[in-house]
Design a protein around this motif. Structure first.
Motif, PDB file in Angstrom:
ATOM      1  N   TYR A  67       0.825  -1.213   0.000  1.00  0.00           N
ATOM      2  CA  TYR A  67       0.000   0.000   0.000  1.00  0.00           C
ATOM      3  C   TYR A  67       0.866   1.273   0.000  1.00  0.00           C
ATOM      4  CZ  TYR A  67      -3.129   3.689   1.534  1.00  0.00           C
ATOM      5  OH  TYR A  67      -3.819   4.878   1.633  1.00  0.00           O
ATOM      6  N   PRO A  68       1.900   1.374   0.857  1.00  0.00           N
ATOM      7  CA  PRO A  68       2.757   2.578   0.781  1.00  0.00           C
ATOM      8  C   PRO A  68       3.442   2.742  -0.577  1.00  0.00           C
ATOM      9  CG  PRO A  68       3.112   1.449   2.859  1.00  0.00           C
ATOM     10  CD  PRO A  68       2.264   0.547   2.029  1.00  0.00           C
ATOM     11  N   ILE A  69       3.851   1.621  -1.198  1.00  0.00           N
ATOM     12  CA  ILE A  69       4.505   1.719  -2.509  1.00  0.00           C
ATOM     13  C   ILE A  69       3.545   2.300  -3.537  1.00  0.00           C
ATOM     14  CG2 ILE A  69       5.434   0.371  -4.431  1.00  0.00           C
ATOM     15  CD1 ILE A  69       6.681  -1.509  -2.346  1.00  0.00           C
ATOM     16  N   VAL A  70       2.343   1.766  -3.571  1.00  0.00           N
ATOM     17  CA  VAL A  70       1.346   2.243  -4.547  1.00  0.00           C
ATOM     18  C   VAL A  70       0.943   3.687  -4.241  1.00  0.00           C
ATOM     19  CG1 VAL A  70      -0.987   1.879  -5.441  1.00  0.00           C
ATOM     20  CG2 VAL A  70       0.505  -0.076  -5.036  1.00  0.00           C
ATOM     21  N   TYR A  71       0.757   3.999  -2.955  1.00  0.00           N
ATOM     22  CA  TYR A  71       0.311   5.337  -2.567  1.00  0.00           C
ATOM     23  C   TYR A  71       1.384   6.393  -2.833  1.00  0.00           C
ATOM     24  CZ  TYR A  71      -1.684   9.065   0.283  1.00  0.00           C
ATOM     25  OH  TYR A  71      -2.202  10.256   0.707  1.00  0.00           O
ATOM     26  N   SER A  72       2.673   5.989  -2.782  1.00  0.00           N
ATOM     27  CA  SER A  72       3.754   6.963  -2.968  1.00  0.00           C
ATOM     28  C   SER A  72       3.858   7.450  -4.410  1.00  0.00           C
ATOM     29  CB  SER A  72       5.089   6.348  -2.539  1.00  0.00           C
ATOM     30  OG  SER A  72       5.459   5.289  -3.405  1.00  0.00           O
ATOM     31  N   ILE A  73       3.318   6.693  -5.365  1.00  0.00           N
ATOM     32  CA  ILE A  73       3.428   7.100  -6.774  1.00  0.00           C
ATOM     33  C   ILE A  73       2.647   8.390  -7.033  1.00  0.00           C
ATOM     34  CG2 ILE A  73       2.954   6.431  -9.163  1.00  0.00           C
ATOM     35  CD1 ILE A  73       3.510   3.533  -8.308  1.00  0.00           C
ATOM     36  N   PRO A  74       1.341   8.471  -6.714  1.00  0.00           N
ATOM     37  CA  PRO A  74       0.670   9.767  -6.899  1.00  0.00           C
ATOM     38  C   PRO A  74       1.157  10.839  -5.929  1.00  0.00           C
ATOM     39  CG  PRO A  74      -0.810   8.191  -5.836  1.00  0.00           C
ATOM     40  CD  PRO A  74       0.396   7.424  -6.268  1.00  0.00           C
ATOM     41  N   LEU A  75       1.658  10.394  -4.757  1.00  0.00           N
ATOM     42  CA  LEU A  75       2.146  11.350  -3.763  1.00  0.00           C
ATOM     43  C   LEU A  75       3.339  12.145  -4.292  1.00  0.00           C
ATOM     44  CD1 LEU A  75       1.391  11.980  -0.751  1.00  0.00           C
ATOM     45  CD2 LEU A  75       3.343  10.563  -0.120  1.00  0.00           C
ATOM     46  N   ALA A  76       4.129  11.532  -5.178  1.00  0.00           N
ATOM     47  CA  ALA A  76       5.317  12.195  -5.719  1.00  0.00           C
ATOM     48  C   ALA A  76       4.966  13.394  -6.594  1.00  0.00           C
ATOM     49  CB  ALA A  76       6.140  11.189  -6.524  1.00  0.00           C
ATOM     50  N   PHE A  77       3.723  13.485  -7.020  1.00  0.00           N
ATOM     51  CA  PHE A  77       3.306  14.592  -7.891  1.00  0.00           C
ATOM     52  C   PHE A  77       2.498  15.642  -7.128  1.00  0.00           C
ATOM     53  CE2 PHE A  77       3.874  10.814 -10.459  1.00  0.00           C
ATOM     54  CZ  PHE A  77       4.654  11.280 -11.503  1.00  0.00           C
ATOM     55  N   THR A  78       2.640  15.645  -5.797  1.00  0.00           N
ATOM     56  CA  THR A  78       1.939  16.624  -4.958  1.00  0.00           C
ATOM     57  C   THR A  78       2.935  17.290  -4.013  1.00  0.00           C
ATOM     58  OG1 THR A  78       1.448  15.059  -3.165  1.00  0.00           O
ATOM     59  CG2 THR A  78      -0.126  15.160  -5.008  1.00  0.00           C
ATOM     60  N   ASN A  79       2.465  18.310  -3.315  1.00  0.00           N
ATOM     61  CA  ASN A  79       3.282  18.968  -2.285  1.00  0.00           C
ATOM     62  C   ASN A  79       2.804  18.558  -0.902  1.00  0.00           C
ATOM     63  OD1 ASN A  79       0.840  20.259  -2.200  1.00  0.00           O
ATOM     64  ND2 ASN A  79       1.702  22.315  -1.897  1.00  0.00           N
ATOM     65  N   TYR A  80       2.431  17.278  -0.762  1.00  0.00           N
ATOM     66  CA  TYR A  80       1.843  16.781   0.484  1.00  0.00           C
ATOM     67  C   TYR A  80       2.724  17.114   1.682  1.00  0.00           C
ATOM     68  CZ  TYR A  80      -0.213  13.645   3.920  1.00  0.00           C
ATOM     69  OH  TYR A  80      -0.799  13.138   5.044  1.00  0.00           O
ATOM     70  N   SER A  81       2.125  17.709   2.669  1.00  0.00           N
ATOM     71  CA  SER A  81       2.822  18.036   3.901  1.00  0.00           C
ATOM     72  C   SER A  81       1.826  17.965   5.048  1.00  0.00           C
ATOM     73  CB  SER A  81       3.447  19.438   3.835  1.00  0.00           C
ATOM     74  OG  SER A  81       4.050  19.769   5.068  1.00  0.00           O
ATOM     75  N   VAL A  82       2.346  17.711   6.234  1.00  0.00           N
ATOM     76  CA  VAL A  82       1.477  17.613   7.418  1.00  0.00           C
ATOM     77  C   VAL A  82       0.867  18.967   7.760  1.00  0.00           C
ATOM     78  CG1 VAL A  82       1.418  17.025   9.877  1.00  0.00           C
ATOM     79  CG2 VAL A  82       2.843  15.691   8.298  1.00  0.00           C
ATOM     80  N   PHE A  83       1.579  20.049   7.481  1.00  0.00           N
ATOM     81  CA  PHE A  83       1.171  21.372   7.959  1.00  0.00           C
ATOM     82  C   PHE A  83       0.537  22.254   6.886  1.00  0.00           C
ATOM     83  CE2 PHE A  83       5.028  19.999  10.251  1.00  0.00           C
ATOM     84  CZ  PHE A  83       4.471  19.836  11.509  1.00  0.00           C
ATOM     85  N   ALA A  84       0.431  21.749   5.662  1.00  0.00           N
ATOM     86  CA  ALA A  84      -0.107  22.593   4.587  1.00  0.00           C
ATOM     87  C   ALA A  84      -1.112  21.810   3.754  1.00  0.00           C
ATOM     88  CB  ALA A  84       1.023  23.113   3.695  1.00  0.00           C
ATOM     89  N   GLU A  85      -1.861  22.545   2.960  1.00  0.00           N
ATOM     90  CA  GLU A  85      -2.856  21.915   2.105  1.00  0.00           C
ATOM     91  C   GLU A  85      -2.160  21.207   0.935  1.00  0.00           C
ATOM     92  OE1 GLU A  85      -6.706  23.173  -0.682  1.00  0.00           O
ATOM     93  OE2 GLU A  85      -5.601  24.684   0.475  1.00  0.00           O
ATOM     94  N   THR A  86      -2.629  20.005   0.635  1.00  0.00           N
ATOM     95  CA  THR A  86      -2.022  19.219  -0.433  1.00  0.00           C
ATOM     96  C   THR A  86      -2.543  19.681  -1.787  1.00  0.00           C
ATOM     97  OG1 THR A  86      -1.827  17.308   1.029  1.00  0.00           O
ATOM     98  CG2 THR A  86      -1.704  16.896  -1.341  1.00  0.00           C
ATOM     99  N   LYS A  87      -1.619  19.939  -2.707  1.00  0.00           N
ATOM    100  CA  LYS A  87      -1.975  20.354  -4.056  1.00  0.00           C
ATOM    101  C   LYS A  87      -1.178  19.562  -5.073  1.00  0.00           C
ATOM    102  CE  LYS A  87      -3.087  25.162  -2.803  1.00  0.00           C
ATOM    103  NZ  LYS A  87      -2.743  26.585  -3.033  1.00  0.00           N
TER     104      LYS A  87
END
Length: 331
Positions: A67-87
């Motif tokens: 699950y982390p491997i699959v989830y990390s693929i779209p995550l690489a194309f975002t600015n995901y952060s704990v403290f900010a809005e993901t875009k």
């Protein structure tokens, strides 16, 4: 049809007029169907039990690996952060990655770690050849060689940290016996830190690969070796012409596993040097970990991991191509 006991004497005194039961084809087919169904039920039950035993491990793998491997693929194309809005940021993380000097330092060190692979494989084959001989104490030596394999790398790293520290066991011994005048900075020198961790990695993996090669050597047919000896072949010629070609599948497997492990090294760096001194032991996995859990930049960390996955896959494909060509040569 009747069975007359009088034809066989007094051994069958009560068998006069007894009918012999003949099994019809229909009855035999019914029995066969019942037996087949019984076997099918047994196989189904055994299969179900096997899956139940595998289920906990499969759940752990699905939740914490796949699950982390699959989830990390779209995550690489975002600015995901704990403290900010993901875009969604598109290729921004990769553009930043290819202009990041620290990433290139980490990538260089990870690629340098691959130097461990040929040293480790050659040493393992040599040790396996030695252990294949009938010598005293080989069983104990095999156990001692394999002990580091079953020991946690974190525990191993902590132990070696005590040994290689500037005030550790090794330096204390060398200084007190007048062998050196000042302590060797194994872990605090930018030139020695990475080679030191390579040596520890070789030490820990040696027993694992030795056992694979040893099991292969012991499975070779003895008549081939005996025929070569009778033909006047020496030890080196037997190894080069017979044993080495027969070891090709094991060499390919061990090389593939050790390349993946070398590119993915993390725990020894994390435990012993934390990337220091002066980033000299930065590796890609540790740099990705810093971005995720120190700077909480999970999108950038996922991009680093994705690029490293591509590099590891490329190495694996190259090894596969080389293995096929080597197989054609030996064939």
């Amino acid at each position: 049809m009747t069975f007359d006991g009088r034809r066989f004497g007094s051994r069958f005194p009560h068998s006069k007029g007894m009918k012999v039961m003949k099994t019809s084809k229909n009855e035999r087919s019914v029995d066969s169907i019942r037996y087949t169904r019984k076997i099918s039920k047994t196989k189904l039950r055994n299969t179900f039990v096997a899956w139940m035993f595998m289920l906990p491990a499969m759940v752990v793998l699905l939740v914490f690996v796949f699950y982390p491997i699959v989830y990390s693929i779209p995550l690489a194309f975002t600015n995901y952060s704990v403290f900010a809005e993901t875009k969604f940021t598109g290729l921004a993380n990769f553009q930043r990655l290819f202009s990041d000097k620290d990433f290139y330092i980490a990538l260089k060190n990870s690629l340098l770690f691959v130097i461990v692979v040929p040293i480790l494989q050659i040493s393992s084959i040599a040790l396996a050849l030695l252990m294949n001989k009938k010598l005293r104490g080989t069983t104990l030596f095999r156990v001692l060689c394999y002990m580091p394999v079953v020991t946690s790398m974190v525990a191993v790293a902590i132990m070696w940290k005590f040994i290689f520290d500037s005030n550790g066991i090794l330096n204390t011994f060398l200084v007190n016996n007048g062998i050196i005048s000042s302590p060797i900075r194994f872990l605090s020198s930018a030139k020695l830190a990475l080679p030191t961790m390579m040596a520890i990695t070789i030490w820990q993996g040696l027993g694992y690969y030795m056992m694979i090669y040893l099991s292969a050597l012991q499975s070779f047919p003895e008549d081939i070796i005996e025929a070569a000896v009778l033909d006047g072949a020496g030890g080196w010629k037997i190894f080069w012409k017979i044993r080495l070609p027969l070891l090709q599948p094991q060499i390919w497997f061990c090389s593939m596993v050790s390349v993946i492990a070398a590119l993915g090294v993390f725990d020894v760096v994390f435990t012993m040097t934390s990337g220091g001194p002066n980033k000299s032991t930065y590796v890609v996995n540790y740099y990705s970990y810093l971005q995720a859990f120190s700077k909480f930049d999970f999108g950038y960390s996922a991009a680093i991991g994705l690029v490293m996955a591509v590099i590891t896959t490329a190495f694996s494909i190259a090894l596969e191509i080389y293995n096929r060509r080597a197989g054609d040569i030996y064939d």
